[in-house]
Design an enzyme around this catalytic site. Structure first.
Site, PDB file in Angstrom:
ATOM      1  N   GLU A  46       0.829  -1.210   0.000  1.00  0.00           N
ATOM      2  CA  GLU A  46       0.000   0.000   0.000  1.00  0.00           C
ATOM      3  C   GLU A  46       0.862   1.259   0.000  1.00  0.00           C
ATOM      4  OE1 GLU A  46      -3.201  -0.233  -0.230  1.00  0.00           O
ATOM      5  OE2 GLU A  46      -3.541  -2.310   0.393  1.00  0.00           O
ATOM      6  N   THR A  47       0.395   2.250  -0.728  1.00  0.00           N
ATOM      7  CA  THR A  47       0.918   3.616  -0.625  1.00  0.00           C
ATOM      8  C   THR A  47      -0.247   4.512  -0.218  1.00  0.00           C
ATOM      9  OG1 THR A  47       2.641   3.275  -2.288  1.00  0.00           O
ATOM     10  CG2 THR A  47       1.973   5.548  -1.856  1.00  0.00           C
TER      11      THR A  47
END
Length: 289
Positions: A46-47
């Site tokens: 995830e970003t």
């Protein structure tokens, strides 16, 4: 353009353990396609993108921010570990002065607060129902996850999260789940309806009441994540399920990925769950483009 970016290991206080997330601080609006390009470039599960909601907002003083999460392939509606990482950047790096932070997300308002050396996330609690087709797991997914002759004790489905929960027999211990060989890429050919976006495998923990109440692994190749190390959103489903099964509100969970991770869980009476964890900030820098 320069965007401050951080890498934070979530659900641990040691660098290079558990689940890393990238966190971007957005001073201004970002072109829509750049969110996905940055997440693909970072290539973490995830970003997260924290954005100011009003022009006068300040990362050190404001208490409410927008928050979005992207895998290398897609935007997702909820990510627990990247929310934990985002709160850590605001609390520990930006030295935000508020005791509670609110994030406006696709899953509604999520809150994060500091409690001693932990950050506690206030997340939705999602019910997993008896699965719409009990034969589905055996006919289409079980062979893909190499369950073989292992006994599947329960199958549930969370329509809100599109997560499939598969509970293996209580006769199996943690080591069986850890040793299970899973070819997550093959799930994509097994499930093309769009009804399933994540697969949770879980087993019951120590019946003596000491140690971990349950164990899990989580796979989401539909989002470009073969196996996630520690998954807050999966535990928003697991917490509801195991709370009902065990008759407990306070639980200790362990996700049995290669990096592994422990989660402290408190199921609340208002239909939400508190999940506590620690963090370690391992990288600070700027994206330049």
């Amino acid at each position: 353009m320069q965007i401050p970016i951080f890498t934070v290991d979530a659900f641990t206080n040691r660098p290079f353990f558990l689940n890393p997330a990238a966190v971007c601080l957005l001073e201004n609006d970002l072109d829509e396609d750049l969110h996905q390009k940055i997440a693909t470039e970072m290539n973490l599960s995830e970003t997260a993108f924290i954005r100011k909601l009003k022009p006068g907002d300040d990362f050190t003083k404001s208490s409410c921010f927008g928050l979005r999460w992207f895998t290398p392939a897609n935007e997702v509606p909820l990510c627990g570990h990247a929310t934990l990482a985002s709160a850590a950047v605001l609390f520990h790096v930006q030295k935000n002065t508020n005791s509670v932070l609110t994030f406006v997300t696709l899953s509604g308002e999520l809150k994060a607060r500091q409690v001693k050396d932990h950050i506690v996330l206030d997340l939705p609690l999602y019910t997993a129902y008896f699965f719409f087709s009990q034969n589905f797991i055996h006919d289409r997914l079980s062979r893909k996850i190499s369950v073989g002759d292992m006994i599947v004790q329960d199958v549930r489905y969370s329509p809100d999260t599109k997560k499939l929960l598969v509970r293996l027999s209580d006769t199996y211990e943690r080591s069986v789940l850890e040793d299970l060989k899973v070819s997550a890429q093959r799930f994509l050919s097994a499930e093309k309806t769009g009804k399933v976006k994540g697969l949770i495998l879980t087993v019951k923990g120590n019946s003596s009441g000491k140690g971990h109440d349950f164990y899990s692994r989580y796979f989401a190749p539909w989002y470009g994540v073969l196996e996630d190390p520690v998954t807050g959103s999966a535990h928003a489903v697991l917490s509801s399920y195991w709370s009902e099964q065990l008759g407990k509100k306070e639980m200790l969970a362990f996700q049995c990925s290669r990096r592994g991770g422990e989660l402290k869980i408190s199921v609340r009476s208002d239909g939400r769950v508190d999940i506590a964890g620690q963090t370690a900030v391992v990288l600070k820098g700027n994206l330049t483009f």
